[in-house]
Design a protein around this motif. Structure first.
Motif, PDB file in Angstrom:
ATOM      1  N   LEU A 327     -19.379  47.927  14.393  1.00  0.00           N
ATOM      2  CA  LEU A 327     -20.730  48.302  14.812  1.00  0.00           C
ATOM      3  C   LEU A 327     -20.693  49.258  15.998  1.00  0.00           C
ATOM      4  N   PRO A 328     -21.655  50.169  16.091  1.00  0.00           N
ATOM      5  CA  PRO A 328     -21.781  50.973  17.310  1.00  0.00           C
ATOM      6  C   PRO A 328     -21.929  50.058  18.531  1.00  0.00           C
ATOM      7  N   GLN A 329     -21.346  50.475  19.636  1.00  0.00           N
ATOM      8  CA  GLN A 329     -21.347  49.629  20.828  1.00  0.00           C
ATOM      9  C   GLN A 329     -22.755  49.271  21.298  1.00  0.00           C
ATOM     10  N   ALA A 330     -23.691  50.172  21.159  1.00  0.00           N
ATOM     11  CA  ALA A 330     -25.065  49.885  21.591  1.00  0.00           C
ATOM     12  C   ALA A 330     -25.646  48.726  20.792  1.00  0.00           C
ATOM     13  N   TRP A 331     -25.358  48.668  19.505  1.00  0.00           N
ATOM     14  CA  TRP A 331     -25.845  47.567  18.672  1.00  0.00           C
ATOM     15  C   TRP A 331     -25.168  46.259  19.062  1.00  0.00           C
ATOM     16  N   ARG A 332     -23.870  46.340  19.334  1.00  0.00           N
ATOM     17  CA  ARG A 332     -23.137  45.130  19.738  1.00  0.00           C
ATOM     18  C   ARG A 332     -23.728  44.559  21.024  1.00  0.00           C
ATOM     19  N   ARG A 333     -23.991  45.429  21.979  1.00  0.00           N
ATOM     20  CA  ARG A 333     -24.547  44.960  23.261  1.00  0.00           C
ATOM     21  C   ARG A 333     -25.922  44.348  23.061  1.00  0.00           C
TER      22      ARG A 333
END
Length: 343
Positions: A327-333
């Protein structure tokens, strides 16, 4: 657990190499039948054990329900991986037009249907995501009840009017009970792995042989066959755990198998494009004219695919292309932010 996953993914790739590369390019008189019998025999071991171990790894979080946001992250990450590589396969299908390659996505409708009904090697990843969602959502249901229901559903797949090779979605239904075994029977599985009683392996071998012989007497495509296959596969899981627990005492095996087992998902998603490449490249077919290569080809091609998959994954993860594998890091966060606030 990593070693078990490593062994399983090697057996999966070996099967696909035999079916989609070795058999089409090698004359039937040159050992195809031997490799067919060998890879079919290991059918009782590779996926049942792989799903059991996958359930074992996810056990604590799944049984905690959705209160642990990392479970949601796991489910979303798995489906993201499925969606991304389904799209990659579709794009490659436009370029690679040879009729001999498997699992091409021919139309937009075929692609859309696979968003909910898998029809490629990616079905395994789809299944993991589905199992995490299902068992996490039903975490309050008694384990015995869940295991019983899933076992009944697994047996009922024998009544489906399709063959297992024609309907990969049927695999998702059949193997759910093995993932659940890993989730709900984790303590028993760990106890089996550390048990060093001398009678353990001989007893497991005897049980598997008995179940295998019973299954061979049944007629494929019936509920009885599915019930006996479930029994056989369950005994294969017990035998596999007992044997691998012994093999990991040898450090070279433990190191190699565990290293592969920690990277199973890249191998699963990259194996199909690499299989296409092996099938299409003329030097591969030419090499099968060499006797020693022809006899060892399934092993050699399997090793090549695994090494290439891990190499490609390592290179991609160094750059922006890492979204192909996570997943893109922004989604993970965003998914995990509640965990951080609660902590």
């Amino acid at each position: 657990m990593d070693a078990a996953r490593g062994v399983c993914v090697l057996l999966v790739v070996l099967l696909h190499v035999r079916i989609f590369v070795y058999a089409p390019l090698t004359p039937a008189t040159n050992g195809v039948e031997i490799w067919t019998q060998l890879t079919e025999f290991f059918g009782a071991f590779r996926l049942p054990l792989l799903f059991v171990v996958s359930g074992l790894v996810a056990s604590k979080r799944v049984r905690a329900g959705w209160s642990d946001r990392r479970t949601l992250l796991r489910a979303v990450s798995l489906y993201w991986l499925y969606l991304v590589w389904l799209t990659v396969y579709a794009l490659l299908s436009i370029v690679v037009i040879s009729p001999g390659i498997p699992f091409r996505i021919m139309t937009v409708g075929h692609y859309a249907a696979q968003l909910v009904v898998p029809d490629s090697m990616l079905w395994f990843i789809f299944a993991l995501a589905a199992y995490v969602v299902l068992l996490t959502s039903l975490h309050r249901v008694r384990p015995a009840a869940m295991l019983a229901v899933l076992a009944i559903i697994s047996v009922a797949t024998g009544a489906a009017p399709v063959t297992r090779d024609e309907a990969l979605w049927l695999h998702v239904v059949y193997y759910a009970v093995f993932f659940a075994v890993g989730v709900y029977l984790a303590p028993a599985l760990r106890a089996l792995a550390v048990n060093r009683a001398r009678w353990r392996v001989p007893l497991a071998v005897g049980a598997f042989i008995a179940c295998q012989l019973l299954w061979q007497q049944s007629v494929e495509g019936t509920v009885l066959e599915s019930a006996l296959r479930l029994l056989r596969d369950g005994s294969a899981v017990v035998l596999s755990i007992a044997v691998i627990a012994l093999l990991v005492r040898w450090q070279p095996f433990a190191t190699t198998a565990s290293a592969i087992g920690r990277r199973t998902l890249p191998i699963f998603v990259l194996q199909l494009p690499l299989i296409w490449a092996l099938y299409l490249l003329p030097p591969v077919e030419w090499s099968l004219g060499v006797t020693w290569i022809r006899h060892l080809a399934p092993l050699l091609f399997t090793a090549l695919i695994v090494v290439a998959s891990l190499g490609i994954h390592s290179l991609v993860m160094r750059g922006s292309g890492r979204v192909l594998f996570g997943l893109p890091q922004a989604w993970r966060r965003r998914i995990l932010q509640r965990v951080a606030s609660e902590t």
